[in-house]
Every structure is written in C-alpha cells, then in structure tokens.
Design a protein around this motif. Sequence first.
Motif, PDB file in Angstrom:
ATOM      1  N   PRO A   1      55.943  50.036  52.736  1.00  0.00           N
ATOM      2  CA  PRO A   1      56.592  48.612  52.309  1.00  0.00           C
ATOM      3  C   PRO A   1      57.123  48.470  50.622  1.00  0.00           C
ATOM      4  CG  PRO A   1      53.938  48.573  52.667  1.00  0.00           C
ATOM      5  CD  PRO A   1      54.624  50.128  52.870  1.00  0.00           C
ATOM      6  N   ASP A   2      58.306  47.988  50.193  1.00  0.00           N
ATOM      7  CA  ASP A   2      58.076  47.588  48.959  1.00  0.00           C
ATOM      8  C   ASP A   2      57.657  47.529  48.391  1.00  0.00           C
ATOM      9  OD1 ASP A   2      58.457  44.372  48.770  1.00  0.00           O
ATOM     10  OD2 ASP A   2      59.883  44.814  50.666  1.00  0.00           O
ATOM     11  N   GLN A   3      57.583  47.143  47.280  1.00  0.00           N
ATOM     12  CA  GLN A   3      56.722  47.141  45.505  1.00  0.00           C
ATOM     13  C   GLN A   3      56.418  45.538  46.019  1.00  0.00           C
ATOM     14  OE1 GLN A   3      55.845  49.663  43.737  1.00  0.00           O
ATOM     15  NE2 GLN A   3      54.460  47.929  43.526  1.00  0.00           N
ATOM     16  N   ASN A   4      56.855  44.412  46.055  1.00  0.00           N
ATOM     17  CA  ASN A   4      56.804  42.684  46.103  1.00  0.00           C
ATOM     18  C   ASN A   4      55.462  42.554  47.217  1.00  0.00           C
ATOM     19  OD1 ASN A   4      58.035  42.456  44.105  1.00  0.00           O
ATOM     20  ND2 ASN A   4      59.560  41.316  45.021  1.00  0.00           N
TER      21      ASN A   4
ATOM     22  N   LEU B   1      49.352  41.909  48.714  1.00  0.00           N
ATOM     23  CA  LEU B   1      48.540  42.617  49.277  1.00  0.00           C
ATOM     24  C   LEU B   1      47.124  42.569  48.786  1.00  0.00           C
ATOM     25  CD1 LEU B   1      50.099  43.703  52.053  1.00  0.00           C
ATOM     26  CD2 LEU B   1      49.413  41.328  51.885  1.00  0.00           C
ATOM     27  N   SER B   2      46.189  42.134  48.423  1.00  0.00           N
ATOM     28  CA  SER B   2      45.313  43.275  47.885  1.00  0.00           C
ATOM     29  C   SER B   2      44.111  43.782  48.857  1.00  0.00           C
ATOM     30  CB  SER B   2      43.746  41.572  47.647  1.00  0.00           C
ATOM     31  OG  SER B   2      44.400  40.518  47.045  1.00  0.00           O
ATOM     32  N   TRP B   3      44.689  45.349  48.256  1.00  0.00           N
ATOM     33  CA  TRP B   3      44.498  46.445  49.238  1.00  0.00           C
ATOM     34  C   TRP B   3      43.225  46.776  49.147  1.00  0.00           C
ATOM     35  CZ3 TRP B   3      48.249  48.161  52.354  1.00  0.00           C
ATOM     36  CH2 TRP B   3      49.333  47.579  52.338  1.00  0.00           C
ATOM     37  N   GLU B   4      42.765  47.888  50.581  1.00  0.00           N
ATOM     38  CA  GLU B   4      41.281  48.035  50.857  1.00  0.00           C
ATOM     39  C   GLU B   4      41.498  49.385  49.959  1.00  0.00           C
ATOM     40  OE1 GLU B   4      38.148  46.693  51.717  1.00  0.00           O
ATOM     41  OE2 GLU B   4      38.783  45.182  51.507  1.00  0.00           O
ATOM     42  N   SER B   5      42.452  49.913  49.899  1.00  0.00           N
ATOM     43  CA  SER B   5      42.109  50.955  49.843  1.00  0.00           C
ATOM     44  C   SER B   5      43.835  51.264  48.358  1.00  0.00           C
ATOM     45  CB  SER B   5      42.859  52.074  50.863  1.00  0.00           C
ATOM     46  OG  SER B   5      42.689  53.785  49.988  1.00  0.00           O
TER      47      SER B   5
ATOM     48  N   GLY C   1      39.770  30.111  55.149  1.00  0.00           N
ATOM     49  CA  GLY C   1      41.053  30.480  55.176  1.00  0.00           C
ATOM     50  C   GLY C   1      41.673  31.646  55.165  1.00  0.00           C
ATOM     51  N   LYS C   2      40.910  32.522  54.726  1.00  0.00           N
ATOM     52  CA  LYS C   2      41.201  33.930  54.141  1.00  0.00           C
ATOM     53  C   LYS C   2      41.616  35.189  55.123  1.00  0.00           C
ATOM     54  CE  LYS C   2      39.457  37.487  51.549  1.00  0.00           C
ATOM     55  NZ  LYS C   2      38.323  38.392  50.921  1.00  0.00           N
ATOM     56  N   LEU C   3      43.167  35.343  54.789  1.00  0.00           N
ATOM     57  CA  LEU C   3      43.518  36.330  56.181  1.00  0.00           C
ATOM     58  C   LEU C   3      43.365  37.965  55.619  1.00  0.00           C
ATOM     59  CD1 LEU C   3      47.628  34.485  55.865  1.00  0.00           C
ATOM     60  CD2 LEU C   3      45.708  34.275  57.402  1.00  0.00           C
ATOM     61  N   THR C   4      43.287  38.315  55.944  1.00  0.00           N
ATOM     62  CA  THR C   4      42.715  39.699  56.818  1.00  0.00           C
ATOM     63  C   THR C   4      44.166  40.469  57.404  1.00  0.00           C
ATOM     64  OG1 THR C   4      40.761  39.400  55.884  1.00  0.00           O
ATOM     65  CG2 THR C   4      41.070  41.534  57.013  1.00  0.00           C
ATOM     66  N   ALA C   5      44.439  41.856  57.158  1.00  0.00           N
ATOM     67  CA  ALA C   5      45.357  42.551  57.642  1.00  0.00           C
ATOM     68  C   ALA C   5      44.777  43.663  58.154  1.00  0.00           C
ATOM     69  CB  ALA C   5      46.396  42.908  57.166  1.00  0.00           C
ATOM     70  N   VAL C   6      44.501  43.705  60.136  1.00  0.00           N
ATOM     71  CA  VAL C   6      43.356  44.522  60.577  1.00  0.00           C
ATOM     72  C   VAL C   6      44.034  45.736  61.163  1.00  0.00           C
ATOM     73  CG1 VAL C   6      41.306  44.585  62.077  1.00  0.00           C
ATOM     74  CG2 VAL C   6      41.742  42.328  60.411  1.00  0.00           C
ATOM     75  N   ALA C   7      43.738  46.885  61.356  1.00  0.00           N
ATOM     76  CA  ALA C   7      44.399  47.705  62.277  1.00  0.00           C
ATOM     77  C   ALA C   7      43.502  47.824  63.165  1.00  0.00           C
ATOM     78  CB  ALA C   7      44.358  48.878  62.004  1.00  0.00           C
ATOM     79  N   VAL C   8      43.992  47.733  64.427  1.00  0.00           N
ATOM     80  CA  VAL C   8      42.974  47.811  65.374  1.00  0.00           C
ATOM     81  C   VAL C   8      43.271  48.773  66.863  1.00  0.00           C
ATOM     82  CG1 VAL C   8      42.628  45.068  65.954  1.00  0.00           C
ATOM     83  CG2 VAL C   8      44.860  45.834  66.587  1.00  0.00           C
ATOM     84  N   GLY C   9      43.535  49.727  67.681  1.00  0.00           N
ATOM     85  CA  GLY C   9      43.534  49.930  68.601  1.00  0.00           C
ATOM     86  C   GLY C   9      42.211  51.332  68.636  1.00  0.00           C
ATOM     87  N   ALA C  10      42.951  51.748  69.321  1.00  0.00           N
ATOM     88  CA  ALA C  10      41.550  53.038  69.292  1.00  0.00           C
ATOM     89  C   ALA C  10      42.179  54.059  68.541  1.00  0.00           C
ATOM     90  CB  ALA C  10      41.543  53.932  70.804  1.00  0.00           C
TER      91      ALA C  10
ATOM     92  N   GLU D   1      40.084  47.483  61.128  1.00  0.00           N
ATOM     93  CA  GLU D   1      39.391  48.188  60.310  1.00  0.00           C
ATOM     94  C   GLU D   1      40.599  47.360  59.472  1.00  0.00           C
ATOM     95  OE1 GLU D   1      41.124  52.011  57.380  1.00  0.00           O
ATOM     96  OE2 GLU D   1      41.016  51.818  59.500  1.00  0.00           O
ATOM     97  N   VAL D   2      39.300  46.709  58.325  1.00  0.00           N
ATOM     98  CA  VAL D   2      40.751  45.449  57.014  1.00  0.00           C
ATOM     99  C   VAL D   2      41.133  46.596  56.135  1.00  0.00           C
ATOM    100  CG1 VAL D   2      39.663  44.401  55.239  1.00  0.00           C
ATOM    101  CG2 VAL D   2      38.185  43.980  57.220  1.00  0.00           C
ATOM    102  N   ILE D   3      42.614  45.800  55.897  1.00  0.00           N
ATOM    103  CA  ILE D   3      43.871  47.014  55.861  1.00  0.00           C
ATOM    104  C   ILE D   3      43.820  46.821  54.161  1.00  0.00           C
ATOM    105  CG2 ILE D   3      46.077  48.262  55.925  1.00  0.00           C
ATOM    106  CD1 ILE D   3      44.340  48.931  57.321  1.00  0.00           C
ATOM    107  N   ALA D   4      43.834  45.187  54.235  1.00  0.00           N
ATOM    108  CA  ALA D   4      43.781  43.850  52.752  1.00  0.00           C
ATOM    109  C   ALA D   4      44.115  42.992  53.131  1.00  0.00           C
ATOM    110  CB  ALA D   4      45.719  44.725  51.956  1.00  0.00           C
ATOM    111  N   THR D   5      44.339  42.035  52.106  1.00  0.00           N
ATOM    112  CA  THR D   5      43.631  40.502  51.901  1.00  0.00           C
ATOM    113  C   THR D   5      44.949  40.369  51.476  1.00  0.00           C
ATOM    114  OG1 THR D   5      42.511  40.495  51.013  1.00  0.00           O
ATOM    115  CG2 THR D   5      41.548  40.821  52.765  1.00  0.00           C
ATOM    116  N   ILE D   6      45.304  38.766  52.532  1.00  0.00           N
ATOM    117  CA  ILE D   6      46.186  37.845  51.322  1.00  0.00           C
ATOM    118  C   ILE D   6      46.242  36.691  51.113  1.00  0.00           C
ATOM    119  CG2 ILE D   6      47.562  37.396  53.531  1.00  0.00           C
ATOM    120  CD1 ILE D   6      50.155  38.248  51.793  1.00  0.00           C
ATOM    121  N   ASP D   7      46.612  36.291  50.271  1.00  0.00           N
ATOM    122  CA  ASP D   7      45.546  34.900  49.437  1.00  0.00           C
ATOM    123  C   ASP D   7      46.627  33.424  50.577  1.00  0.00           C
ATOM    124  OD1 ASP D   7      44.181  33.412  47.533  1.00  0.00           O
ATOM    125  OD2 ASP D   7      45.582  33.567  45.784  1.00  0.00           O
TER     126      ASP D   7
END
Length: 346
Positions: free
Chosen positions: A293-296, A301-305, A323-332, A340-346
């Motif tokens: 991802p580019d710097q912007n 994103l507010s990263w978990e790691s 209303g909080k948005l969360t980026a989640v990694a799924v699959g096996a 797994e929560v990767i990041a959150t976003i306003d």
Amino acid sequence: MNPDPAFPPENDASFQAFIRLCAEKGLSSRPRGIEDCDRCDGLSDYTTLLRFLIARKNDPKAAVGQLQQSVDFRQDRDILRLYDVVDTEDFEQARRFYPHWTGRRNKQGLPICYFDISQLHKNALNSWEESRKSAGWSISEYEAGGSPRPDMLQMASVFHDSLVRFVLPLCTMMTDRSNASTPVSSSIYLVDASELGLKQGWNLKTFAQEISWLLSTCYPETILKVFVCNAPSYFATVWKYLKKWVDPNTAEKIEVLSSNEVSDALKEHIDDANIPTAFGGAFEFTHGSLPSPDQNILDRLSWESSNQTLPSGPLKFSQDGDGKLTAVAVGALQGAKRNEVIATID
C-alpha cells in the motif's frame, strides 16, 4: 434522490426503477452466506447495483436479469461461504492467475492491478482444465467434515470478490482523491505481454471464455482501462483470435502499447512512484506479490501490528454497532479458520 454521486442525474428514473425491481426480488437485501457484521460492499450496496445498471445501458429489467444471474451463481457455487474458509494457499495460487492489486492507485485514486501474461503457461492452463472436471467446493460437504477443493472458477470468483469487497471499498475510504465523494467502483489493469508466445495465445481460448463470462456477468464495470504493455509485434495477430472470446465491453477498454510507448502512456494516468519497474517506473513489484500500500493508505488505517502489511488470503470489512469499520483477514491458515483483525478505520 440521487443515491450515488457518480450516477448522472438524468438517469435517476432508471435507477429508481431498477432499485424497485431489485427490492421486489430481494436482490438489494443482505445476501445469504455473509456474517451479521459483514459489510455488503461489492455485493448489494448501491455502488454495486449501479455497476449492473450501467453495464446494461440503464435498462432496469436487463440489469435485474444480469444481477439475478450473478446472485444465483454465487449461491449455487457457495462463493460467499467459501470466501470465509478458503485455504489461504489456494487463494494465493489464484493470485497468480489473475490481475491482482499492487497496493497502489492511479492519479484519480483507482486501484492498479498487475498481471504478467507469461504466467498463463501450459502447465498453469492444464491445471485450470483439470479443475473443470472436479465437483468443486460445497458447504454441505465442508460442514459434514469433508475436505472439498474449490475448482478454478470458484477460486476466480472468490479472488475477484476480494477486489469488490475489500480493495474498492478501501480506495473509496481514501480522502486524498480529487473527487472523494464519488465511490471507487473500477480499477486499472497493467498487463505485461512481453513474454507472450504465439502458441501460448492459441491455448488461452477456454480460459479467456470462462473468465470473460465471469467478469461480465458477476463483476461488470469493475475495469476502467486495461493497458497491455510491452506488446510484441505479433500481438495483433493473437488479439484478433482472442478478441472473439472476450466480452465486447471489456475489449473496448484495452489499449495496446509497444515497449517504447509504455512509459509515456502510463505516466499520463499514474505517478512514477506507483508504476512497476517492468514498465519503466520506480515501484518494485513482481507478479504474485502481496499488495504494497502507498503511504496515504498506510496512514489512513489504524494498524493492529507495527508491520503495517496486508496479509495473504482474503480480506473483508466488518462493522460494529457503533459504526466502527474493521479490516479482517479470513480464510483458513494451515487448516485453522482465521478471523484476524488487521486494522480499523474511521
């Protein structure tokens, strides 16, 4: 009411008629097979519905027919359930078959996808053909404790779902775009054709037919432009053969560039820092790589790691009651279902 700023006001009547028809048939409601907290981005949101209407030239009845066909395909092939449990290795194998997001965007904020056509070699196409003979993945067999393997068309759909369910919504959330109020609903494809062989071109018929059907039926208007870069002198001969198997709307979006045309053409649309080095830019990206991802985007994103990286496998957005948005990694991952929560976003 004009629910989507990207939609021309003069076509509001068509859109409202389309929305009514979708509601009558249950096509604008939450799809079966997604989790309660999952966003409907890329599935039944207004931006997605609009893509189907545009693809059918603002004909509400025709658009509903195509949308119904797309929904039926997803349900018949258990695509939405597969998305959550697919083996990440299978997902990453699919990445090598299709244009995939680089993590970068063009000057208008649209995602840039990359593909090296040499990856569709004989062995890869043979694997595709073999998978067409399998029964594919089914939720019933999976829940009964079996280990069904998805066929290539299922994986193609799961992989493209990652574009409409995660990549396009993420790019829409970015506020550094010139028209940040307009949803991002399409992407730019950069295809490296430098290693395309004549014989390889003839072997692409079945692959081109099936993928073209999938894209035009289930993912209409997700491609704004396809730049075929470093095209060999005989590309016109191969393209004349393949063009008949490609959706006409997609074919119209293809621009073929020789090696000495690539750099100037791409720099009109993309900053040099986001153009892959294979096309004369400064971005070191190779086929099959995970997005960088580019710097912007990294800052948005507010990263978990602290690594601030997007992992392998499918990703999606969920939303809680506040209303909080969360980026989640799924699959096996190694047989274990992932959430797994990767990041959150306003």
